[in-house]
Design an enzyme around this catalytic site. Structure first.
Site, short mmCIF file in Angstrom:
data_model
loop_
_atom_site.label_atom_id
_atom_site.label_comp_id
_atom_site.label_asym_id
_atom_site.label_seq_id
_atom_site.Cartn_x
_atom_site.Cartn_y
_atom_site.Cartn_z
N HIS A 1 3.75 -2.19 3.32
CA HIS A 1 3.91 -0.88 2.70
C HIS A 1 5.33 -0.76 2.17
O HIS A 1 6.29 -1.02 2.91
CB HIS A 1 3.67 0.24 3.71
N ASP B 1 0.82 -1.21 0.00
CA ASP B 1 0.00 0.00 0.00
C ASP B 1 0.85 1.26 0.00
O ASP B 1 1.96 1.29 0.53
CB ASP B 1 -0.87 0.04 1.26
N HIS C 1 -5.40 9.64 0.48
CA HIS C 1 -5.55 8.79 1.67
C HIS C 1 -6.53 9.34 2.70
O HIS C 1 -6.41 9.10 3.89
CB HIS C 1 -4.19 8.53 2.33
N HIS D 1 -5.40 3.19 -4.31
CA HIS D 1 -5.47 3.42 -2.86
C HIS D 1 -5.87 4.86 -2.56
O HIS D 1 -5.54 5.39 -1.50
CB HIS D 1 -4.13 3.07 -2.22
#
Length: 260
Positions: A216, A71, A126, A122
């Site tokens: 990540h 991510d 965010h 994604h």
């Protein structure tokens, strides 16, 4: 509801780190989720056949499959990660963040796609989607869709909501944009540590068949942990696949939430 995000690096990641401190229990996303096995079973039930679909594809109904996902990249360490995945012959799924990531590293985005990994969405900044209005959710997702399409020639079909937070409104907007929602079964919480050995241990301890690993590629401890994670899980009999391969011969349906 779910979580994910941030750690050691500050700057633009501070807001993500604050969100990550809300460690929420698995299973509380507020909408029904479909497991990978259920996605495969729906196809078997409808046509009386199981299997992997395309010739030579992995049959995750028989193999012990696991999907490695990353991510919030790409970042400066992503090229090294791609080198590792290429060397280990492991496909992955990358849920890319738009602002200061996709727009900063377009050649890395192209390389991810060119090397056969799954490119996914994604959001742009965010933001927690369940805190937004529908038009704002649409903007967060569509801006990243368009940016990735400009680079790769293809819009993603998968997205991961920040912190895993979703609801009926987010699901409906995702459906409109052709995006299925992908959650996870294990995370090393690598946003909160730079200890590569700890990231390795948490990941392998939580690994299970039909699992989805959340890591990540923007934190210092993560990429160094990946070779050992891959080697150990291969030793334990796991086959690495992308998320679409995990669901095959089923396909990720827009708006649907998938979670092991």
């Amino acid at each position: 509801m779910f979580r994910n995000k941030p750690g050691r690096r500050r700057g633009p990641a501070v807001a993500i780190l604050a969100a990550a401190s809300l460690i929420l229990a698995l299973g509380g996303c507020g909408v029904d989720a479909v497991t990978p096995g259920e996605a495969r079973g729906e196809v078997a039930d409808s046509d009386g056949k199981g299997g992997a679909g395309a010739a030579g594809a992995v049959d995750c109904g028989k193999a012990k499959c696991i999907a490695l996902t990353f991510d919030a990249g790409p970042g400066k360490d992503t090229p090294r990660l791609l080198d590792i995945l290429k060397e280990k012959k492991v496909p992955a799924t990358f849920f890319l963040l738009g602002k200061k990531h996709v727009d900063r590293y377009p050649q890395v985005v192209k390389r991810i796609a060119d090397e056969g990994h799954e490119v996914a969405n994604h959001t742009w900044t965010h933001r927690i989607l369940t805190d937004l209005e529908a038009d704002q959710v649409r903007d967060e997702l569509s801006r990243t869709q368009e940016a990735i399409q400009r680079i790769t020639g293809r819009k993603p079909t998968l997205m991961r909501p920040p912190q895993g937070r979703t609801d009926d409104m987010v699901s409906e907007v995702s459906r409109e944009l052709g995006l299925a929602q992908i959650l996870w079964s294990v995370t090393a919480k690598d946003y909160a540590t730079t200890d590569s050995a700890l990231i390795h241990q948490r990941t392998v301890d939580g690994a299970e068949g039909d699992g989805i690993i959340l890591l990540h590629d923007i934190y210092d401890g993560t990429v160094p942990a990946v070779p050992g994670i891959i080697d150990e899980l291969k030793r334990r009999g796991f086959t690495f696949v992308t998320v679409p391969q995990l669901l095959a011969p089923g396909k990720a349906e827009p708006g649907t939430v998938y979670r092991p």
